[in-house]
Each structure stands twice: as structure tokens, then as C-alpha cells.
Design an enzyme around this catalytic site. Structure first.
Site, mmCIF file in Angstrom:
data_model
loop_
_atom_site.group_PDB
_atom_site.id
_atom_site.type_symbol
_atom_site.label_atom_id
_atom_site.label_comp_id
_atom_site.label_asym_id
_atom_site.label_seq_id
_atom_site.Cartn_x
_atom_site.Cartn_y
_atom_site.Cartn_z
ATOM 1 N N SER A 226 -15.597 16.099 -43.678
ATOM 2 C CA SER A 226 -15.875 15.246 -44.823
ATOM 3 C C SER A 226 -14.804 14.156 -44.948
ATOM 4 C CB SER A 226 -15.975 16.120 -46.070
ATOM 5 O OG SER A 226 -16.613 15.435 -47.114
ATOM 6 N N ASP A 452 -27.453 15.744 -44.506
ATOM 7 C CA ASP A 452 -26.210 15.806 -45.278
ATOM 8 C C ASP A 452 -26.314 14.944 -46.535
ATOM 9 O OD1 ASP A 452 -23.460 15.594 -46.182
ATOM 10 O OD2 ASP A 452 -22.849 16.199 -44.172
ATOM 11 N N HIS A 482 -23.954 20.022 -46.186
ATOM 12 C CA HIS A 482 -22.817 19.148 -45.887
ATOM 13 C C HIS A 482 -22.067 19.671 -44.676
ATOM 14 C CE1 HIS A 482 -19.704 16.306 -46.380
ATOM 15 N NE2 HIS A 482 -18.853 17.049 -47.066
#
Length: 513
Positions: A226, A452, A482
Site C-alpha cells: 500500500s 483493489d 487490498h
């Protein structure tokens, strides 16, 4: 109001990056005398409140314990021999044949603002294969957790902060949102003035290169998830020749400014909600929250509209507001594993019970069951605002609402209004978006997930292009949630493990289903 959707942590329990010091590549090392420091590794204490609380890490499955240490780094990297701060580190030493050990594998799980010291042991078993040849290492970045944490408001004030109406419908509500945001930002300046100018992502990247040297590694082997992909990209830009084997998972688009990022997330979370609704209504058993995908979304929209007028009991004495419900719904879309909790939470909310959705919202905000907050929100806002140059006014957001609503009828207003969180920040932002160009760096495996919500799939290709020819290698996972590696998909994990453990670069454009 912050944008909690941009708090990109690895899972329920647990930004744009800019160049703040001289731009361009640095082929050498950082740290000076601090690179020679010796770390005093000891058994890890229980996480403190800023890290999220809880118990000390459990013993490792193969024996041994997690070890923690504190590394000194310059507070101000433009004054490397000046004042220092302590950065909290955690490691699990390699479990395999010592002669086959590669080095340290440093993790950043995202946020910005997530504590790596608490997250790595929570999911350490997922990386057992990587531990056979690496010491697994993570850290609390500067301003986070135990590393000179940014402090803003206390727990009671944060309860109030998260109860506010984050999607104002009237001028009075808009004024209230802006004033409450100013109050929060003023508290950050009052309580953390010394650290706020020094939490940019470029600062954290320089910390990582110092960490590499202190750990005794000639190359930086890295796993970024991320926001950790932006941090990794900035590191590669500053130190291209120091990049070893690196993986970016759940990839942030480095070409976007904050407005584009928020708009992209509106589309991403709407896609995830569409997929959730389709999944629920396609099962052989009856979907408890709607008969068709559109019916599911219509009922959610009605719930949120009703909550805007009249909240329902949540976790007493707090009520489930429209903002908390939206936040909780978004949190559950981070992983397909949590879709069942979303369905259950919605079903109960329709009957007037908001506990499950509030629990999900609390998880996003870093609130524990005892009412204590980690510092993830404070750190997230501080890092984002130090990184991001644009400052958006309430009038500007109002003009942009139609575009955000077109991207997502459910999340559009929420994400649009989140753009005012840095408007009155004490520290100026550094740039519109990060520079991650890394000519000459070793191959970086860039893994994008088509479903995502938080870091939309298109960002992976943008990261590959921005890293430059011969550096980024894209792998696509056709999945939900995610990130990709923690989905347990064998194809994804095989490709990642093959590169990190054996140096085998997958064919560019590989697709895992």
C-alpha cells in the site's frame, strides 16, 4: 476531516510522497557516524497505546522470540549530525541454513501511519517461507507508534472528532466541519510542533537506508504494501544502486495529486461495493440485505441517508452516524474475508443495531475496545500533509462534488470532503506527487489487484512506468480486496517468493487468477 480510506494498513487489526530534501538520485549512503551504531536487540515489550496496545508478540512457531531495538536517526536529515530521534524496530531472525541467508527483508505495511512493530508479528506466519532466508524486519516510521509519535487530540476528543458529520449538506454543517478540522490541526501543532516538519516520506526513505547499513546489508531488500509502495518508490529514486530484491503490493499511483487519488479511491471503493453486492446476491442461499445487486446498494444508500438524519445506537454511549457507517463499510471492503461481517453489520443496522459497523469503523480509526486510540490518524494526517503540496478550500470541494458523486454515489461526498484535512496544516506540503524514477535500480516486482478498492489496479502500471525502463515488472492478480500476497493465492505467492528467495524475475505481464 481525514480520509480514513487512505489509511492503508495490511488488515483490519492494525499520501502522496514528495521530495523534501535535495531531489534526484543519491548513489551513496546516508547516516554518517550513525551508520556505525550497534543495536541492542531485546525481547519485545507489549505495544504501547500509540502502537495500538495489546499483548507482547507470541513466541515464533519454530522457536525463538521476536526481538526489538531502537535505532537513532537524525531528526532533520539536512543536519545529519544534529539532534536525533529513536526509531522502533522489530525482527525475527532467519530460520533456515545460515549459509543461505540473504540478509534482512524490511517491511512497510502502509498507512501512512501504521505500526510495523505491531503488524509484522500479527501476520508473521504469512511470511514464514521468506523467513527461511531473511531476517524479517519492520519498524515504526518517524512520527508513528513508538518512534516519536505525532500527538494531536486525546481519546475523548477523538471520539468527538470521528462522530462529526463528514459530508455536510448545509452551510452550517460545512462551517462546523471546517472549524472542527482546524481544531484538530491546531492540536497537532501544539502537541507535536517539533516533529511535524520531519515526517515526510523522503525522511522515512533516508531512515531506511540508514537502517540497511546498521543491519549490515549491502542492498535494501524490501516488501512494501500500500503506502509502503510509495515509500519504496521514493527510496528507489533516492538510492537506486542500493535496491536489492523488492516487491510492491497494493500499489499507489505515484502520478496522482491528492484530488486525483481521492477520486480514484471513490471509483475503487464503488467497484468493490459493486462486487460485494454481486457476490451476496449470486449465492444459492438468500442474500440477507437485498434481492439484486442494485437493491443491495439502494438499501445501503437509504440507510446512510437515514443515519444522516437520525443516528442509531452503536457502541454505547456512542451512536452510529452516517460518517461512522460509511467508514465501517469501507473498512470491510479491504478484504473479501470481511464481506460476511459487512452483510451481518448491515442486516443488524437495518434493525436499529449499529454495533458491528461501528466496530469496523473503530478498527479503521485505530480505536481499541477500551477506548484508547493508536496514533495512526494523527500520523497519517501529519505525513500526508507534509508530503502533499495542494491545499483545497471548502468552495473548491463544493464545486467538485458532482464529479465525485458520479464516481461513487456512496463514497463520493465522503472522499471529496476529506480533501480539506490539510487546508490549515502548520507545515507546507512538499510537492504534488512523488518522484519514483529509479534508473539503474534492480528489478522491482509490482503486484496489482484488479479488485483493489484502496489502491486501484491502474496504479500498478503507472508505478511501473514511473520507475523507468527495466526496473518495474508488473504482475496482475485478478482478485478482491487490498493487496495480493496475503490473499494466499498460490500463483502470486509463488512469483513473489521466487523473486525474493531465488532472484527469479517473473515474466512481465504475468496474470494470476
Amino acid at each position: 476531516m481525514p480520509n480514513p480510506f487512505r489509511i492503508r494498513v495490511a488488515a483490519l487489526t492494525a499520501a502522496l510522497v514528495l521530495v523534501s530534501l535535495p531531489t534526484g538520485c543519491s548513489d551513496g549512503s546516508t547516516g554518517g557516524d550513525l551508520a556505525a551504531q550497534k543495536l541492542d536487540w531485546k525481547s519485545c515489550p507489549a505495544p504501547d497505546e500509540a502502537e495500538g496496545g495489546g499483548d507482547a508478540p507470541s513466541p515464533l512457531p519454530s522457536g525463538g522470540t521476536w526481538q526489538c531495538a531502537t535505532m537513532k536517526a537524525p531528526l532533520d536529515w539536512s543536519k545529519p549530525k544534529g539532534a536525533t530521534i529513536g526509531l522502533a524496530l522489530i525482527r525475527a531472525k532467519a530460520s533456515g541454513d545460515p549459509s543461505k541467508r540473504i540478509g534482512s527483508l524490511i517491511f512497510n505495511f502502509g498507512g501512512p501511519g501504521g505500526s510495523g512493530v505491531t503488524t509484522l508479528p500479527a501476520f508473521g506466519s504469512d511470511y514464514a517461507a521468506l523467513r527461511t532466508r531473511y531476517d524479517l524486519v519492520s519498524f515504526d516510521p518517524r512520527g508513528v507508534g513508538r518512534s516519536d509519535p505525532v500527538e494531536c487530540e486525546n481519546d475523548a476528543q477523538l471520539d468527538n472528532y470521528f462522530q462529526q458529520d463528514a459530508t455536510p449538506d448545509t452551510s452550517a454543517e460545512r462551517t462546523q466541519l471546517i472549524n472542527r478540522t482546524k481544531q484538530f490541526n491546531s492540536a497537532c501543532e501544539k502537541n507535536s510542533k517539533a516533529i511535524l516538519p520531519h515526517v515526510r516520506t523522503t525522511d522515512a526513505a533516508r531512515d531506511m537506508d540508514l537502517m540497511r547499513q546498521v543491519l549490515g546489508d549491502t542492498k535494501m531488500h524490501y516488501f512494501g504494501i500500500s503506502y509502503g509502495t510509495e515509500l519504496g518508490g521514493v527510496y528507489a529514486h533516492l538510492f537506486p544502486k542500493n535496491v536489492g530484491r523488492a516487491v510492491f503490493d497494493g500499489v499507489v499511483d505515484p502520478t496522482q495529486d491528492p484530488e486525483q487519488s481521492s477520486l480514484g479511491q471513490a471509483k475503487g471503493f464503488q467497484l468493490a461495493l459493486d462486487n460485494f453486492a454481486e457476490d451476496c446476491t449470486s449465492k444459492t442461499t438468500e442474500c440477507p440485505i437485498g434481492d439484486t445487486p442494485q437493491d443491495v446498494k439502494d438499501r445501503i444508500a437509504k440507510l446512510l441517508a437515514d443515519l444522516d438524519r437520525k443516528p442509531i445506537p452503536g457502541i454505547l454511549p456512542r451512536q452510529l452516524t452516517q460518517s461512522a457507517a460509511t467508514n465501517g463499510i469501507a473498512q470491510s471492503l479491504y478484504s473479501k474475508d470481511f464481506w460476511e461481517y459487512l452483510a451481518e453489520g448491515l442486516e443488524e443496522a437495518y434493525d436499529g443495531d449499529g454495533k458491528i459497523l461501528m466496530l469496523l469503523s473503530d478498527s479503521m480509526n485505530g480505536r481499541s475496545e477500551n477506548g484508547e486510540y493508536s496514533n495512526i490518524t494523527a500520523a497519517n494526517i501529519a505525513i500526508n500533509c507534509a508530503d502533499e503540496k495542494p491545499r483545497y478550500t471548502a468552495d473548491y470541494v463544493q464545486q467538485k462534488l458532482p464529479e465525485f458523486r458520479a464516481a461513487s454515489p456512496l463514497f463520493g461526498d465522503y472522499l471529496a470532503w476529506s480533501m480539506v484535512s490539510c487546508t490549515d496544516w502548520a507545515v507546507p506540503g512538499a510537492a504534488d506527487h512523488p518522484d519514483v524514477s529509479a534508473p539503474g535500480a534492480a528489478p522491482i516486482l509490482v503486484v496489482g489487484n484488479t479488485g483493489d478498492p484502496a489502491t486501484p489496479y491502474e496504479g500498478a502500471k503507472k508505478m511501473v512506468d514511473a520507475l523507468g525502463t527495466g526496473v518495474g515488472v508488473e504482475l496482475t492478480y485478478k482478485g478482491q480486496g487490498h493487496g495480493a500476497y496475503d490473499s494466499k493465492n498460490k500463483c502470486v505467492q509463488g512469483a513473489v517468493n521466487g523473486y525474493l528467495l531465488e532472484g527469479t524475475v517473473p515474466r512481465a505481464g504475468t496474470v494470476c487468477t
